[in-house]
Design a protein around this motif. Structure first.
Motif, PDB file in Angstrom:
ATOM      1  N   TRP A   1       0.824  -1.211   0.000  1.00  0.00           N
ATOM      2  CA  TRP A   1       0.000   0.000   0.000  1.00  0.00           C
ATOM      3  C   TRP A   1       0.856   1.258   0.000  1.00  0.00           C
ATOM      4  CZ3 TRP A   1      -0.488   3.795   3.851  1.00  0.00           C
ATOM      5  CH2 TRP A   1       0.094   3.518   5.098  1.00  0.00           C
TER       6      TRP A   1
ATOM      7  N   ALA B   1       0.844   4.021  -2.918  1.00  0.00           N
ATOM      8  CA  ALA B   1       0.519   5.406  -2.588  1.00  0.00           C
ATOM      9  C   ALA B   1       1.547   6.369  -3.166  1.00  0.00           C
ATOM     10  CB  ALA B   1       0.428   5.576  -1.076  1.00  0.00           C
TER      11      ALA B   1
ATOM     12  N   GLN C   1      -0.321   9.623  -4.119  1.00  0.00           N
ATOM     13  CA  GLN C   1      -1.102   9.793  -2.900  1.00  0.00           C
ATOM     14  C   GLN C   1      -0.229  10.119  -1.695  1.00  0.00           C
ATOM     15  OE1 GLN C   1      -3.280   6.158  -2.421  1.00  0.00           O
ATOM     16  NE2 GLN C   1      -4.234   6.279  -4.441  1.00  0.00           N
TER      17      GLN C   1
ATOM     18  N   HIS D   1      -7.925   0.260   0.606  1.00  0.00           N
ATOM     19  CA  HIS D   1      -8.365   1.557   1.122  1.00  0.00           C
ATOM     20  C   HIS D   1      -8.172   1.627   2.638  1.00  0.00           C
ATOM     21  CE1 HIS D   1     -11.833  -0.610   2.727  1.00  0.00           C
ATOM     22  NE2 HIS D   1     -11.984  -1.139   1.522  1.00  0.00           N
TER      23      HIS D   1
ATOM     24  N   HIS E   1      -5.983   9.777  -0.360  1.00  0.00           N
ATOM     25  CA  HIS E   1      -6.026   8.352  -0.052  1.00  0.00           C
ATOM     26  C   HIS E   1      -7.439   7.812  -0.151  1.00  0.00           C
ATOM     27  CE1 HIS E   1      -1.866   7.939   1.315  1.00  0.00           C
ATOM     28  NE2 HIS E   1      -2.002   9.140   1.830  1.00  0.00           N
TER      29      HIS E   1
ATOM     30  N   LEU F   1      -4.458  11.703   7.596  1.00  0.00           N
ATOM     31  CA  LEU F   1      -4.473  11.373   6.172  1.00  0.00           C
ATOM     32  C   LEU F   1      -3.732  12.410   5.343  1.00  0.00           C
ATOM     33  CD1 LEU F   1      -8.165  10.124   5.924  1.00  0.00           C
ATOM     34  CD2 LEU F   1      -6.108   8.715   5.770  1.00  0.00           C
TER      35      LEU F   1
ATOM     36  N   GLY G   1      -0.109  12.260   2.886  1.00  0.00           N
ATOM     37  CA  GLY G   1      -0.045  12.750   1.518  1.00  0.00           C
ATOM     38  C   GLY G   1       1.017  13.795   1.281  1.00  0.00           C
TER      39      GLY G   1
END
Length: 513
Positions: A314, A318, A323, A426, A450, A508, A512
């Motif tokens: 993941w 990302a 992301q 997710h 995300h 979150l 990023g």
């Protein structure tokens, strides 16, 4: 140019490739062998790996084509001593649906993962040996033994204990080789009326050696054969061979008329305890046995590699999809290197315990199986991705494995597990109580990149899930309104008050940056 080049198509490389592919990452996976290796040394996934494989969508086939761990039947001087079931007291619980691992040959597990990967349009490229690479500002250029160039933004070496990628990186692989601890292995077929029953893992231990036979699921006559080797006049182990295996079987098991009809995948295993000193050099990373090798006791080898891939997948996705920034990849080593150190220490301790146990009548491989080898208790509380992690004794906490719980759909009353909500590439935000609904809506409308799924629990008319039996609240030690953010690799990212949608958004957005 691909986003990721995965080198090595064993369980680690295939797990990583499946995880990346389902996230829409363009990748290539190469294997230097000219055909798919039919290795079956690893006997199957542990409980935590089954959770990972469920998330990837393949656990059904593994459960169907494998079998539960077998009762271990132990002998001394060829005389039956005891049957031992190391999982006799284990039961599935609401927070952990798998109470034990699964026996399945490694080649079958790889076959299942390749089929899943093919469903995403990605196929393993055989006969591709990476012999060099160069890194640029935005890519890695790898060269094969045939002079071909392969360009990708990142390269991940999942190519085993003798990793060529690790050597090219110049990464130290420190540790020790225990030359005195040697085992011969192979896949064999038995013939003869006196063949042992296939509902047991048979283990003959004597003062001068041992033989272990475990039936291979999905075969009629196939067995995993493990033994202490024959030795020459100088005490050096003889090479694995069918003839040697027959002599060892005759010497320790004493089964009249039982013959080895076939023997394949013969190998000699020497205990190595080694670990890479770093997992990343720019755009090149390591995972699985390429990063760590250790004794087989406890069955942590393949399983640690699967967890490496699940942690990295993941994060790598990302970064390549924009992301997250490059810094997220640093948390891969931050989180997984300490786990590898733990695996080396634990498997070495389990090996010592087994070696001591088999000196006594009734002792056997079950001495190497403990609660910690299930993988369910491993987490990342020390990680920079685990803000506010609790003390060692308190659970659950940021960094811990996110537990499962049986719930009911608030609309139709049908059964739903939390794992059903977690499944997929997710983040998942659980909002417990009606007071958390505004925060769920706030986060759902937030500006971040995300992928996120929100799920209300016990929110009354707002839908989501009902936790009628209180299993979800118990699993997360929640009282009143609360928010629980779960990472894509099903570890807890954050636990906070039910009105703190801002804390979730800050987390979150930080990823990023």
């Amino acid at each position: 140019m691909s986003s990721v080049l995965v080198v090595g198509a064993g369980p680690t490389g295939l797990t990583l490739a499946c995880d990346l592919a389902r996230r829409g990452v363009a990748l290539r996976i190469v294997e230097k062998s000219p055909s798919f290796p039919r290795s079956s040394r690893a006997k199957g996934p542990n409980a935590r790996s089954l959770e990972v494989l469920e998330d990837l969508g393949v656990v059904g086939r593994i459960l169907d084509e494998g079998c539960a761990p077998l009762v271990m039947r132990k002998y001394r001087d060829a005389v039956f001593v005891a049957d031992t079931d190391p999982h006799a007291g284990c039961r599935p619980t609401p927070d952990a649906p798998y109470d034990r691992g699964r026996l399945i040959p490694q080649w079958k597990l790889e076959e299942i993962l390749r089929a899943e990967l093919a469903g995403h349009g990605v196929h393993v490229e055989l006969g591709v040996d990476i012999v060099s690479y160069e890194q640029g500002a935005d890519r890695v250029v790898a060269r094969t033994s045939r002079g071909r160039r392969i360009e990708a933004r990142y390269l991940v070496g999942c190519d085993g204990g003798h990793s060529g990628v690790r050597a090219l990186m110049g990464v130290a692989f420190d540790g020790t080789t225990h030359a005195e601890q040697v085992m011969v292995n192979g896949d064999v077929e038995l013939a003869g009326a006196g063949s042992p029953s296939r509902d047991r893992w048979h283990q003959w231990f004597d003062e001068d050696g041992a033989v272990m036979l475990c039936p291979i699921p999905g075969t009629e006559r196939g067995w995993w054969f493990q033994a202490s080797p024959e030795r020459d006049a100088d005490g050096e182990p003889l090479a694995a061979s069918r003839e040697s295996f027959q002599r060892l079987l005759d010497r320790h098991a004493r089964l009249p008329g039982v013959r080895l009809r076939d023997a394949a995948l013969l190998s000699t295993y020497r205990v190595n305890v080694r670990m890479a000193d770093r997992y990343r050099a720019g755009r090149v990373l390591l995972a699985g046995d390429a990063a760590h090798v250790h004794p087989v006791a406890g069955g942590l080898g393949m399983n640690t590699g699967i967890q490496d891939a699940y942690n990295l997948g993941w994060k790598l996705a990302a970064v390549v999809t924009g992301q997250a920034g490059e810094g997220l990849l640093d948390t891969y080593e931050e989180e997984r290197l300490p786990v590898a150190a733990w695996a080396l220490k634990t498997s070495s301790a389990r090996l010592d315990t087994v070696m001591e146990a088999i000196r006594q009548p009734g002792g056997g491989l079950d001495a190497g199986i403990t609660d910690d080898t299930s993988g369910l208790g491993l987490g990342y509380r020390w990680s920079s991705l685990s803000p506010g992690a609790a003390s060692r004794d308190a659970r659950p906490s940021a960094g811990d494995r996110a537990p499962d719980a049986p719930c009911a759909d608030a609309g139709n009353g049908g059964p739903v597990r939390l794992f059903d909500r977690f499944a997929g590439p997710h983040f998942t935000l659980l909002g417990f109580g009606g007071g958390a609904v505004p925060a769920l809506e706030q986060v759902a409308q937030g500006q971040f990149v995300h992928p996120l799924r929100t799920c209300a629990v016990d929110a009354g008319p707002h839908g989501g899930l009902r936790d009628d039996a209180g299993h979800a609240r118990a699993a997360y030690a929640v009282q009143g309104d609360a928010l629980v953010l779960v990472r894509p690799d099903n570890h807890v990212a954050l636990i906070t008050e039910g009105h703190r949608g801002d804390a979730v958004l800050d987390y979150l957005r930080l990823l990023g940056s």
